[in-house]
Design a protein around this motif. Structure first.
Motif, PDB file in Angstrom:
ATOM      1  N   TYR A  42     -34.414-135.595  22.261  1.00 35.17           N
ATOM      2  CA  TYR A  42     -35.074-135.986  23.502  1.00 35.17           C
ATOM      3  C   TYR A  42     -36.446-135.312  23.634  1.00 35.17           C
ATOM      4  O   TYR A  42     -37.434-135.932  24.040  1.00 35.17           O
ATOM      5  CB  TYR A  42     -34.167-135.626  24.688  1.00 35.17           C
ATOM      6  CG  TYR A  42     -34.725-136.028  26.031  1.00 35.17           C
ATOM      7  CD1 TYR A  42     -34.879-137.371  26.366  1.00 35.17           C
ATOM      8  CD2 TYR A  42     -35.109-135.066  26.962  1.00 35.17           C
ATOM      9  CE1 TYR A  42     -35.408-137.738  27.591  1.00 35.17           C
ATOM     10  CE2 TYR A  42     -35.630-135.429  28.192  1.00 35.17           C
ATOM     11  CZ  TYR A  42     -35.779-136.761  28.501  1.00 35.17           C
ATOM     12  OH  TYR A  42     -36.306-137.117  29.709  1.00 35.17           O
ATOM     13  N   LEU A  43     -36.489-134.037  23.214  1.00 35.46           N
ATOM     14  CA  LEU A  43     -37.769-133.317  23.246  1.00 35.46           C
ATOM     15  C   LEU A  43     -38.772-134.006  22.307  1.00 35.46           C
ATOM     16  O   LEU A  43     -39.939-134.203  22.657  1.00 35.46           O
ATOM     17  CB  LEU A  43     -37.566-131.852  22.842  1.00 35.46           C
ATOM     18  CG  LEU A  43     -38.807-130.967  22.881  1.00 35.46           C
ATOM     19  CD1 LEU A  43     -39.318-130.800  24.313  1.00 35.46           C
ATOM     20  CD2 LEU A  43     -38.535-129.576  22.287  1.00 35.46           C
ATOM     21  N   GLU A  44     -38.294-134.394  21.134  1.00 30.62           N
ATOM     22  CA  GLU A  44     -39.172-135.079  20.173  1.00 30.62           C
ATOM     23  C   GLU A  44     -39.742-136.369  20.784  1.00 30.62           C
ATOM     24  O   GLU A  44     -40.938-136.644  20.684  1.00 30.62           O
ATOM     25  CB  GLU A  44     -38.394-135.419  18.894  1.00 30.62           C
ATOM     26  CG  GLU A  44     -38.095-134.204  18.033  1.00 30.62           C
ATOM     27  CD  GLU A  44     -37.142-134.511  16.869  1.00 30.62           C
ATOM     28  OE1 GLU A  44     -36.978-133.647  16.018  1.00 30.62           O
ATOM     29  OE2 GLU A  44     -36.571-135.613  16.842  1.00 30.62           O
ATOM     30  N   VAL A  45     -38.870-137.121  21.450  1.00 27.73           N
ATOM     31  CA  VAL A  45     -39.318-138.387  22.045  1.00 27.73           C
ATOM     32  C   VAL A  45     -40.389-138.140  23.107  1.00 27.73           C
ATOM     33  O   VAL A  45     -41.434-138.788  23.130  1.00 27.73           O
ATOM     34  CB  VAL A  45     -38.108-139.143  22.668  1.00 27.73           C
ATOM     35  CG1 VAL A  45     -38.570-140.333  23.498  1.00 27.73           C
ATOM     36  CG2 VAL A  45     -37.144-139.578  21.585  1.00 27.73           C
ATOM     37  N   ARG A  46     -40.117-137.155  23.986  1.00 28.65           N
ATOM     38  CA  ARG A  46     -41.060-136.903  25.085  1.00 28.65           C
ATOM     39  C   ARG A  46     -42.398-136.374  24.571  1.00 28.65           C
ATOM     40  O   ARG A  46     -43.461-136.792  25.020  1.00 28.65           O
ATOM     41  CB  ARG A  46     -40.489-135.883  26.088  1.00 28.65           C
ATOM     42  CG  ARG A  46     -39.172-136.226  26.678  1.00 28.65           C
ATOM     43  CD  ARG A  46     -39.108-137.583  27.282  1.00 28.65           C
ATOM     44  NE  ARG A  46     -39.770-137.676  28.571  1.00 28.65           N
ATOM     45  CZ  ARG A  46     -39.754-138.746  29.359  1.00 28.65           C
ATOM     46  NH1 ARG A  46     -39.129-139.843  28.983  1.00 28.65           N
ATOM     47  NH2 ARG A  46     -40.365-138.752  30.508  1.00 28.65           N
ATOM     48  N   LEU A  47     -42.328-135.457  23.597  1.00 25.60           N
ATOM     49  CA  LEU A  47     -43.576-134.896  23.074  1.00 25.60           C
ATOM     50  C   LEU A  47     -44.353-135.964  22.314  1.00 25.60           C
ATOM     51  O   LEU A  47     -45.571-136.103  22.472  1.00 25.60           O
ATOM     52  CB  LEU A  47     -43.285-133.716  22.140  1.00 25.60           C
ATOM     53  CG  LEU A  47     -42.749-132.432  22.777  1.00 25.60           C
ATOM     54  CD1 LEU A  47     -42.533-131.371  21.706  1.00 25.60           C
ATOM     55  CD2 LEU A  47     -43.697-131.889  23.837  1.00 25.60           C
ATOM     56  N   THR A  48     -43.642-136.744  21.508  1.00 18.95           N
ATOM     57  CA  THR A  48     -44.330-137.763  20.707  1.00 18.95           C
ATOM     58  C   THR A  48     -45.034-138.778  21.599  1.00 18.95           C
ATOM     59  O   THR A  48     -46.164-139.193  21.321  1.00 18.95           O
ATOM     60  CB  THR A  48     -43.328-138.470  19.769  1.00 18.95           C
ATOM     61  OG1 THR A  48     -42.708-137.473  18.971  1.00 18.95           O
ATOM     62  CG2 THR A  48     -44.029-139.455  18.859  1.00 18.95           C
ATOM     63  N   ALA A  49     -44.357-139.153  22.697  1.00 23.99           N
ATOM     64  CA  ALA A  49     -44.965-140.141  23.598  1.00 23.99           C
ATOM     65  C   ALA A  49     -46.314-139.611  24.095  1.00 23.99           C
ATOM     66  O   ALA A  49     -47.326-140.324  24.103  1.00 23.99           O
ATOM     67  CB  ALA A  49     -44.032-140.425  24.763  1.00 23.99           C
ATOM     68  N   ARG A  50     -46.326-138.352  24.500  1.00 22.55           N
ATOM     69  CA  ARG A  50     -47.571-137.769  25.015  1.00 22.55           C
ATOM     70  C   ARG A  50     -48.590-137.586  23.890  1.00 22.55           C
ATOM     71  O   ARG A  50     -49.786-137.832  24.064  1.00 22.55           O
ATOM     72  CB  ARG A  50     -47.247-136.424  25.697  1.00 22.55           C
ATOM     73  CG  ARG A  50     -48.454-135.727  26.282  1.00 22.55           C
ATOM     74  CD  ARG A  50     -49.125-136.561  27.362  1.00 22.55           C
ATOM     75  NE  ARG A  50     -50.332-135.921  27.859  1.00 22.55           N
ATOM     76  CZ  ARG A  50     -51.361-136.568  28.400  1.00 22.55           C
ATOM     77  NH1 ARG A  50     -51.333-137.894  28.530  1.00 22.55           N
ATOM     78  NH2 ARG A  50     -52.410-135.913  28.829  1.00 22.55           N
TER      79      ARG A  50
END
Ligand SMILES: C[S@@+](CC[C@H](N)C(=O)[O-])C[C@H]1O[C@@H](n2cnc3c(N)ncnc32)[C@H](O)[C@@H]1O
Length: 285
Positions: A42-50
Motif C-alpha cells: 500500500y505504501l508503494e502504491v501511494r508513494l508511486t502515485a505521488r
C-alpha cells in the motif's frame, strides 16, 4: 511527447527493505504513525502515485526530496494527506456522544458557564461537528446564558480545510438524526448540506501534530475527545500523549477515547468512568 508519458504504464517499482525502513522511520518520527510491514504494498502504491505526478522514478530520490528544506516540508504535508487514514463519520460512536451530552448537562448544573471541547485528530470534521451539535443541544435546553466552543485539530491540512468548510454530502449526514439535521444543517443547493452559521461560529480548526503537544498552548478543556487516532501509535507514545492530554483538562474535565484505544493506562489525576460502553476518564477536583 513528455519524457515521463510512458511511465504510468510501467509496473510499480519494488521497494527494497532499506527503503521501506527509511520511509517507516520518517513517518513514525514525524507523525507517530507506525506503518506495519503487511502494508508495504500500500505504501508503494501511494508513494508511486505521488512520484508519478512529480516525475520521480525511484523511492530514494523522492525520499531525499521530502527531506530537503521548505520545498520538502511542503511535499511532506502533501504526502501525509495521502498516507493518513482519515476515515470518520458523524456520531461515529453514539454511546460516547450520549455520555458527552449527559456530562455537559452535569457541568452546566454545577455552574460552568463556558464549555470547551476539543476534537483531537478530527479528520474531515464530522466528529467535531457532532460534538458541536451535542453541546448546542445541551446548552439550548438547559444552559441559560452558557456558551461553548469546539477546538478541532489534525495533522492534515487538507482534512482540516474540508472540516472548516463544513459542507457534506447528503449521504454522509444520513446517520444524523432528523431533529439535529433540522437544527444545524442547511441544504447547500447541490444536494448536500452545510453546517449552519450559529454552529460554525463556535468551532475553530487548527493544525496540531499530537507529537508536539508540549509546544501547544491549549489548556482548560471540559472535554477532550480523542478516538481512532492513537491506535496507529506505539504503546509508549500513546501513554505519553494521553498524559499530556490529561494535563490539559480542567478539574472535573473528561477525556473520552475510542474503546480499545489503550488498555491498562492509568493516571494519578484521573478516575475511569464506570460505563463499559465507553472509555473515559474524569480529572479529579
Ligand atoms: C481515522 S481518523 C479519526 C477521525 C475521528 N477522530 C474519528 O474517530 O472518526 C485519524 C486522524 O488522525 C490524524 N492524525 C494522525 N496522526 C496525527 C498526528 N500526529 N497529529 C494529529 N493528527 C494526527 C489523521 O490525519 C486522521 O485525520
Amino acid at each position: 511527447m513528455h519524457p515521463d508519458s510512458g511511465w504510468a504504464l510501467q509496473p510499480l517499482a519494488d521497494m527494497s527493505t532499506a527503503e521501506f525502513d527509511n520511509w517507516c522511520q520518517l513517518l513514525e518520527e514525524r507523525s507517530g504513525i507506525v506503518w506495519r510491514h503487511d502494508r508495504k504494498a500500500y505504501l508503494e502504491v501511494r508513494l508511486t502515485a505521488r512520484m508519478r505526478e512529480l516525475g520521480i522514478s525511484n523511492y530514494d530520490g523522492y525520499y531525499r526530496q521530502v527531506l530537503q528544506g521548505a520545498r520538502g516540508a511542503l511535499e511532506w504535508s502533501c504526502l501525509l494527506d495521502r498516507l493518513t487514514v482519515q476515515e470518520t463519520r458523524f456520531f461515529r460512536h453514539q454511546p460516547s456522544f450520549d455520555h458527552v451530552a449527559e456530562y455537559l448537562q452535569q457541568r452546566l448544573a454545577a455552574g460552568q458557564e463556558n464549555l470547551s471541547l476539543w476534537s483531537v485528530g478530527c479528520a474531515t470534521g464530522e466528529e467535531a461537528w457532532s460534538l458541536a451539535m451535542t453541546a448546542a443541544e445541551v446548552v439550548g435546553t438547559c444552559g441559560g446564558t452558557a456558551g461553548f466552543s469546539v477546538l478541532a485539530t489534525d495533522i492534515s491540512r487538507t482534512a482540516l480545510a474540508t472540516a472548516r468548510d463544513g459542507c457534506y454530502s447528503a449521504r454522509s449526514v444520513a446517520g444524523v438524526c432528523g431533529a439535529l439535521r433540522e437544527h444545524y444543517l442547511l441544504a447547500d443547493g447541490n444536494g448536500g448540506v452545510r453546517v449552519c452559521e450559529a454552529l460554525a461560529r463556535r468551532a475553530c480548526f487548527s493544525r496540531i501534530n499530537i507529537l508536539e503537544l508540549a509546544q501547544t498552548p491549549v489548556i482548560g478543556m471540559d472535554v477532550i475527545f480523542c478516538q481512532n487516532v492513537l491506535i496507529y501509535f506505539r504503546r509508549w507514545q500513546r501513554r505519553s500523549i494521553l498524559n499530556q492530554l490529561a494535563a490539559r483538562l480542567l478539574p472535573g474535565g473528561m477525556l473520552i477515547l475510542g474503546v480499545g484505544e489503550i488498555t491498562g493506562w492509568t493516571h494519578p489525576q484521573l478516575v475511569a468512568v464506570d460505563n463499559d460502553k465507553i472509555l473515559a476518564f474524569v480529572r479529579k477536583g
